[in-house]
Design an enzyme around this catalytic site. Structure first.
Site, PDB file in Angstrom:
ATOM      1  N   TYR A  94       0.824  -1.217   0.000  1.00 25.27           N
ATOM      2  CA  TYR A  94       0.000   0.000   0.000  1.00 25.27           C
ATOM      3  C   TYR A  94       0.856   1.264   0.000  1.00 25.27           C
ATOM      4  CZ  TYR A  94      -4.402  -2.383  -0.009  1.00 25.27           C
ATOM      5  OH  TYR A  94      -5.468  -3.151  -0.419  1.00 25.27           O
ATOM      6  N   GLN A 132     -14.704   2.712  -8.118  1.00 28.86           N
ATOM      7  CA  GLN A 132     -14.122   1.538  -7.465  1.00 28.86           C
ATOM      8  C   GLN A 132     -12.689   1.857  -7.036  1.00 28.86           C
ATOM      9  OE1 GLN A 132     -15.061  -2.333  -9.779  1.00 28.86           O
ATOM     10  NE2 GLN A 132     -15.369  -0.690 -11.266  1.00 28.86           N
ATOM     11  N   ASP A 191      -7.700   5.739  -5.276  1.00 26.76           N
ATOM     12  CA  ASP A 191      -6.526   6.603  -5.445  1.00 26.76           C
ATOM     13  C   ASP A 191      -6.770   8.084  -5.151  1.00 26.76           C
ATOM     14  OD1 ASP A 191      -6.803   6.111  -9.080  1.00 26.76           O
ATOM     15  OD2 ASP A 191      -7.867   7.523  -7.774  1.00 26.76           O
ATOM     16  N   HIS A 201     -14.968   1.302  -2.709  1.00 27.18           N
ATOM     17  CA  HIS A 201     -13.972   0.435  -2.094  1.00 27.18           C
ATOM     18  C   HIS A 201     -13.045   1.170  -1.136  1.00 27.18           C
ATOM     19  CE1 HIS A 201     -14.536  -2.251  -5.895  1.00 27.18           C
ATOM     20  NE2 HIS A 201     -15.476  -2.453  -5.011  1.00 27.18           N
ATOM     21  N   CYS A 224      -8.189   1.854  12.485  1.00 31.19           N
ATOM     22  CA  CYS A 224      -7.590   1.110  13.595  1.00 31.19           C
ATOM     23  C   CYS A 224      -8.364  -0.175  13.866  1.00 31.19           C
ATOM     24  CB  CYS A 224      -7.601   1.980  14.865  1.00 31.19           C
ATOM     25  SG  CYS A 224      -7.003   1.096  16.312  1.00 31.19           S
ATOM     26  N   CYS A 246      -2.043   2.932  15.908  1.00 31.72           N
ATOM     27  CA  CYS A 246      -2.974   4.007  16.271  1.00 31.72           C
ATOM     28  C   CYS A 246      -2.490   4.603  17.603  1.00 31.72           C
ATOM     29  CB  CYS A 246      -4.357   3.380  16.427  1.00 31.72           C
ATOM     30  SG  CYS A 246      -5.619   4.449  17.105  1.00 31.72           S
ATOM     31  N   GLY A 273     -13.476   2.508 -17.787  1.00 31.44           N
ATOM     32  CA  GLY A 273     -12.233   1.910 -17.314  1.00 31.44           C
ATOM     33  C   GLY A 273     -12.404   0.832 -16.271  1.00 31.44           C
ATOM     34  N   THR A 274     -13.449   0.009 -16.424  1.00 27.99           N
ATOM     35  CA  THR A 274     -13.582  -1.101 -15.488  1.00 27.99           C
ATOM     36  C   THR A 274     -13.758  -2.401 -16.247  1.00 27.99           C
ATOM     37  OG1 THR A 274     -14.809  -2.026 -13.625  1.00 27.99           O
ATOM     38  CG2 THR A 274     -16.083  -0.722 -15.204  1.00 27.99           C
ATOM     39  N   ASN A 319     -13.899   2.145 -22.868  1.00 29.85           N
ATOM     40  CA  ASN A 319     -12.884   1.155 -22.528  1.00 29.85           C
ATOM     41  C   ASN A 319     -12.224   0.719 -23.834  1.00 29.85           C
ATOM     42  OD1 ASN A 319     -11.507  -1.245 -21.699  1.00 29.85           O
ATOM     43  ND2 ASN A 319     -12.908  -1.407 -19.953  1.00 29.85           N
TER      44      ASN A 319
HETATM   45  C1  BV8 Z   1     -17.728  -9.173  -1.290  1.00 27.38           C
HETATM   46  C2  BV8 Z   1      -9.935  -1.982  -2.957  1.00 27.38           C
HETATM   47  C3  BV8 Z   1     -18.933 -10.515   0.268  1.00 27.38           C
HETATM   48  C4  BV8 Z   1      -8.659  -2.539  -2.442  1.00 27.38           C
HETATM   49  C5  BV8 Z   1     -10.944  -3.659  -4.406  1.00 27.38           C
HETATM   50  C6  BV8 Z   1     -16.731 -15.332  -7.853  1.00 27.38           C
HETATM   51  C7  BV8 Z   1     -17.722 -14.781  -8.644  1.00 27.38           C
HETATM   52  C8  BV8 Z   1     -18.255 -13.512  -8.345  1.00 27.38           C
HETATM   53  C9  BV8 Z   1     -17.787 -12.805  -7.237  1.00 27.38           C
HETATM   54  C10 BV8 Z   1     -16.799 -13.372  -6.464  1.00 27.38           C
HETATM   55  C11 BV8 Z   1     -16.270 -14.626  -6.766  1.00 27.38           C
HETATM   56  N1  BV8 Z   1     -15.319 -14.908  -5.842  1.00 27.38           N
HETATM   57  C12 BV8 Z   1     -15.248 -13.875  -4.971  1.00 27.38           C
HETATM   58  C13 BV8 Z   1     -16.166 -12.954  -5.317  1.00 27.38           C
HETATM   59  C14 BV8 Z   1     -16.432 -11.679  -4.638  1.00 27.38           C
HETATM   60  C15 BV8 Z   1     -15.352 -10.661  -4.974  1.00 27.38           C
HETATM   61  C16 BV8 Z   1     -15.182 -10.506  -6.464  1.00 27.38           C
HETATM   62  O1  BV8 Z   1     -15.976  -9.867  -7.121  1.00 27.38           O
HETATM   63  N2  BV8 Z   1     -14.110 -11.114  -6.980  1.00 27.38           N
HETATM   64  C17 BV8 Z   1     -13.862 -11.039  -8.406  1.00 27.38           C
HETATM   65  C18 BV8 Z   1     -12.381 -10.804  -8.637  1.00 27.38           C
HETATM   66  C19 BV8 Z   1     -14.356 -12.328  -9.027  1.00 27.38           C
HETATM   67  N3  BV8 Z   1     -15.828  -9.402  -4.434  1.00 27.38           N
HETATM   68  C20 BV8 Z   1     -15.563  -9.106  -3.178  1.00 27.38           C
HETATM   69  O2  BV8 Z   1     -14.866  -9.789  -2.451  1.00 27.38           O
HETATM   70  C21 BV8 Z   1     -16.245  -7.863  -2.648  1.00 27.38           C
HETATM   71  N4  BV8 Z   1     -16.833  -8.195  -1.397  1.00 27.38           N
HETATM   72  O3  BV8 Z   1     -18.232  -9.744  -2.216  1.00 27.38           O
HETATM   73  O4  BV8 Z   1     -17.984  -9.471   0.015  1.00 27.38           O
HETATM   74  C22 BV8 Z   1     -19.562 -10.086   1.523  1.00 27.38           C
HETATM   75  C23 BV8 Z   1     -20.847  -9.541   1.476  1.00 27.38           C
HETATM   76  C24 BV8 Z   1     -21.427  -9.169   2.655  1.00 27.38           C
HETATM   77  C25 BV8 Z   1     -20.745  -9.277   3.870  1.00 27.38           C
HETATM   78  C26 BV8 Z   1     -19.438  -9.776   3.889  1.00 27.38           C
HETATM   79  C27 BV8 Z   1     -18.832 -10.189   2.710  1.00 27.38           C
HETATM   80  C28 BV8 Z   1     -15.228  -6.752  -2.388  1.00 27.38           C
HETATM   81  C29 BV8 Z   1     -14.608  -6.326  -3.679  1.00 27.38           C
HETATM   82  C30 BV8 Z   1     -13.725  -5.103  -3.424  1.00 27.38           C
HETATM   83  C31 BV8 Z   1     -12.276  -5.505  -3.508  1.00 27.38           C
HETATM   84  N5  BV8 Z   1     -11.438  -4.295  -3.398  1.00 27.38           N
HETATM   85  N6  BV8 Z   1     -10.221  -2.543  -4.291  1.00 27.38           N
HETATM   86  C32 BV8 Z   1      -7.478  -1.935  -3.162  1.00 27.38           C
HETATM   87  O5  BV8 Z   1      -7.651  -1.159  -4.119  1.00 27.38           O
HETATM   88  O6  BV8 Z   1      -6.366  -2.248  -2.725  1.00 27.38           O
HETATM   89  S1  BV8 Z   1     -11.305  -4.221  -5.964  1.00 27.38           S
HETATM   90  C33 BV8 Z   1     -10.159  -3.656  -7.085  1.00 27.38           C
HETATM   91  O7  BV8 Z   1     -10.531  -4.248  -8.342  1.00 27.38           O
HETATM   92  C34 BV8 Z   1     -10.168  -2.165  -7.357  1.00 27.38           C
HETATM   93  O8  BV8 Z   1     -11.104  -1.456  -6.600  1.00 27.38           O
HETATM   94  C35 BV8 Z   1     -10.548  -2.099  -8.808  1.00 27.38           C
HETATM   95  O9  BV8 Z   1     -11.232  -0.978  -9.146  1.00 27.38           O
HETATM   96  C36 BV8 Z   1     -11.419  -3.289  -8.883  1.00 27.38           C
HETATM   97  C37 BV8 Z   1     -11.920  -3.753 -10.188  1.00 27.38           C
HETATM   98  O10 BV8 Z   1     -10.934  -3.634 -11.088  1.00 27.38           O
HETATM   99  P1  BV8 Z   1     -11.160  -2.510 -12.224  1.00 27.38           P
HETATM  100  O11 BV8 Z   1     -11.347  -1.183 -11.555  1.00 27.38           O
HETATM  101  O12 BV8 Z   1     -12.218  -2.961 -13.146  1.00 27.38           O
HETATM  102  O13 BV8 Z   1      -9.760  -2.511 -12.879  1.00 27.38           O
HETATM  103  P2  BV8 Z   1      -9.135  -3.672 -13.741  1.00 27.38           P
HETATM  104  O14 BV8 Z   1      -7.667  -3.578 -13.618  1.00 27.38           O
HETATM  105  O15 BV8 Z   1      -9.827  -4.965 -13.442  1.00 27.38           O
HETATM  106  O16 BV8 Z   1      -9.579  -3.280 -15.238  1.00 27.38           O
HETATM  107  C38 BV8 Z   1      -9.092  -2.086 -15.814  1.00 27.38           C
HETATM  108  C39 BV8 Z   1      -9.997  -1.807 -16.982  1.00 27.38           C
HETATM  109  O17 BV8 Z   1      -9.615  -0.570 -17.530  1.00 27.38           O
HETATM  110  C40 BV8 Z   1      -9.850  -2.845 -18.094  1.00 27.38           C
HETATM  111  O18 BV8 Z   1     -11.138  -3.157 -18.595  1.00 27.38           O
HETATM  112  C41 BV8 Z   1      -9.038  -2.107 -19.159  1.00 27.38           C
HETATM  113  O19 BV8 Z   1      -9.412  -2.498 -20.473  1.00 27.38           O
HETATM  114  C42 BV8 Z   1      -9.469  -0.695 -18.926  1.00 27.38           C
HETATM  115  N7  BV8 Z   1      -8.486   0.316 -19.323  1.00 27.38           N
HETATM  116  C43 BV8 Z   1      -7.126   0.210 -19.377  1.00 27.38           C
HETATM  117  N8  BV8 Z   1      -6.600   1.391 -19.785  1.00 27.38           N
HETATM  118  C44 BV8 Z   1      -7.650   2.240 -19.983  1.00 27.38           C
HETATM  119  C45 BV8 Z   1      -8.843   1.575 -19.691  1.00 27.38           C
HETATM  120  N9  BV8 Z   1     -10.055   2.141 -19.790  1.00 27.38           N
HETATM  121  C46 BV8 Z   1     -10.088   3.427 -20.208  1.00 27.38           C
HETATM  122  N10 BV8 Z   1      -8.982   4.153 -20.501  1.00 27.38           N
HETATM  123  C47 BV8 Z   1      -7.752   3.597 -20.404  1.00 27.38           C
HETATM  124  N11 BV8 Z   1      -6.656   4.323 -20.698  1.00 27.38           N
HETATM  125 ZN    ZN Z   2      -7.080   2.875  17.790  1.00 23.73          ZN
END
Ligand code: BV8
Ligand code: ZN
Length: 236
Positions: free
Chosen positions: A63, A97, A100, A115, A123, A144, A183-184, A209
């Site tokens: 991080y 999402q 930054d 997110h 903490c 903390c 961009g997602t 995208n």
């Molecule tokens: C939850 C913060 C349950 C941290 C992030 C199987 C099937 C379905 C779902 C799941 C599964 N297994 C697990 C899950 C759930 C999981 C999930 O969805 N996993 C995925 C990978 C399958 N989700 C979770 O765990 C979520 N929580 O479900 O909890 C629950 C419910 C109730 C109570 C308790 C528990 C939590 C998800 C949040 C995770 N945290 N970020 C950090 O940043 O350090 S997610 C992380 O990925 C970022 O936030 C990021 O934004 C996000 C998604 O990625 P994208 O933003 O889309 O970026 P990526 O790199 O993937 O793509 C970039 C895109 O940009 C591409 O399309 C590219 O073509 C395009 N691009 C490139 N250049 C350009 C461009 N576009 C435009 N212009 C350009 N120049």
């Molecule tokens: Zn504390």
């Protein structure tokens, strides 16, 4: 592009769902593209409570490395286009999402951070949340004032989103006449659900995208290219 411009011109309320791609042209690596790797770890291996419990120092190093990268990055024309759009369209919400903070730095105010925020720490002991702009810390993991261990105030894989935040995102998308999906890769849930939700609510969906994504099938218009180039043209 013309259709998309027309839909935006006649829209009373607009929402923009943004992902890591909007920050790519600012030099911030995306999650799934090249350059997203750090010391051979993939983000989904480090952005989890398990990884943090097992090795909080390693996760903090990742991080702090990202904060360092982001601190040197500038918002790009895509971010600025969304900021000027907010000044023109009263009902405009950015649902991001990204953690930054580049949307705020570009000038957007109405932002839903699905997110969390890399520039905040939380903490584990007292639950306190603080603005934290450190890109280096002598003794990791940072503590903390109460003595508890701090974690980045972001949502990790396997962690639920804050209810209030999710409700705000749903409301923004349901109310929108047009939704920009920028961009997602649309693979992370529940954020990705906001696209079918937009569709069901009768919004025009405009994807920006360079690549096709699972959301492309739902888009009324897919503008294939970098958002830093497309958004200024689309929103001018
Ligand atoms: C939850 C913060 C349950 C941290 C992030 C199987 C099937 C379905 C779902 C799941 C599964 N297994 C697990 C899950 C759930 C999981 C999930 O969805 N996993 C995925 C990978 C399958 N989700 C979770 O765990 C979520 N929580 O479900 O909890 C629950 C419910 C109730 C109570 C308790 C528990 C939590 C998800 C949040 C995770 N945290 N970020 C950090 O940043 O350090 S997610 C992380 O990925 C970022 O936030 C990021 O934004 C996000 C998604 O990625 P994208 O933003 O889309 O970026 P990526 O790199 O993937 O793509 C970039 C895109 O940009 C591409 O399309 C590219 O073509 C395009 N691009 C490139 N250049 C350009 C461009 N576009 C435009 N212009 C350009 N120049
Ligand atoms: Zn504390």
């Amino acid at each position: 592009m013309q259709d998309a411009r027309e839909w935006l011109r006649s829209a009373r309320s607009v929402a923009a769902l943004t992902g890591a791609g909007i920050s790519a042209e600012s030099g911030v690596p995306t999650f799934r593209g090249a350059g997203g790797l750090w010391k051979h770890y993939r983000p989904d291996q480090l952005a989890t409570p398990e990884a943090f419990a097992q090795d909080p120092v390693l996760v903090w190093e990742w991080y702090l490395w990202r904060r360092g990268l982001i601190a040197k990055a500038e918002p790009n024309p895509g971010h600025y286009a969304l900021a000027s759009f907010e000044r023109r369209v009263p009902a405009f919400v950015v649902v991001t999402q990204n953690v930054d903070g580049l949307h705020e730095r570009a000038g957007n105010r109405n932002i839903v951070k699905l997110h969390g925020d890399i520039w905040k720490s939380q903490c584990l002991n007292c639950g306190g949340e603080y603005a934290d702009d450190r890109t280096e810390v002598d003794a990791l993991p940072p503590l903390c004032d109460c003595g508890g261990m701090l974690r980045p105030a972001v949502v990790w894989f396997g962690e639920g989103l804050d209810d209030g935040v999710w409700n705000a995102a749903e409301r923004a998308v349901r109310a929108a006449d047009a939704v920009l999906v920028i961009g997602t890769s649309a693979v992370v849930y529940p954020a990705a659900l906001l696209v079918p939700l937009a569709k069901e609510s009768g919004a025009k969906v405009i994807e920006i995208n360079p690549d096709e994504t699972p959301a492309s099938g739902l888009a009324d218009a897919s503008l294939r290219g970098p958002s830093g180039q497309i958004l200024p043209e689309l929103l001018s």
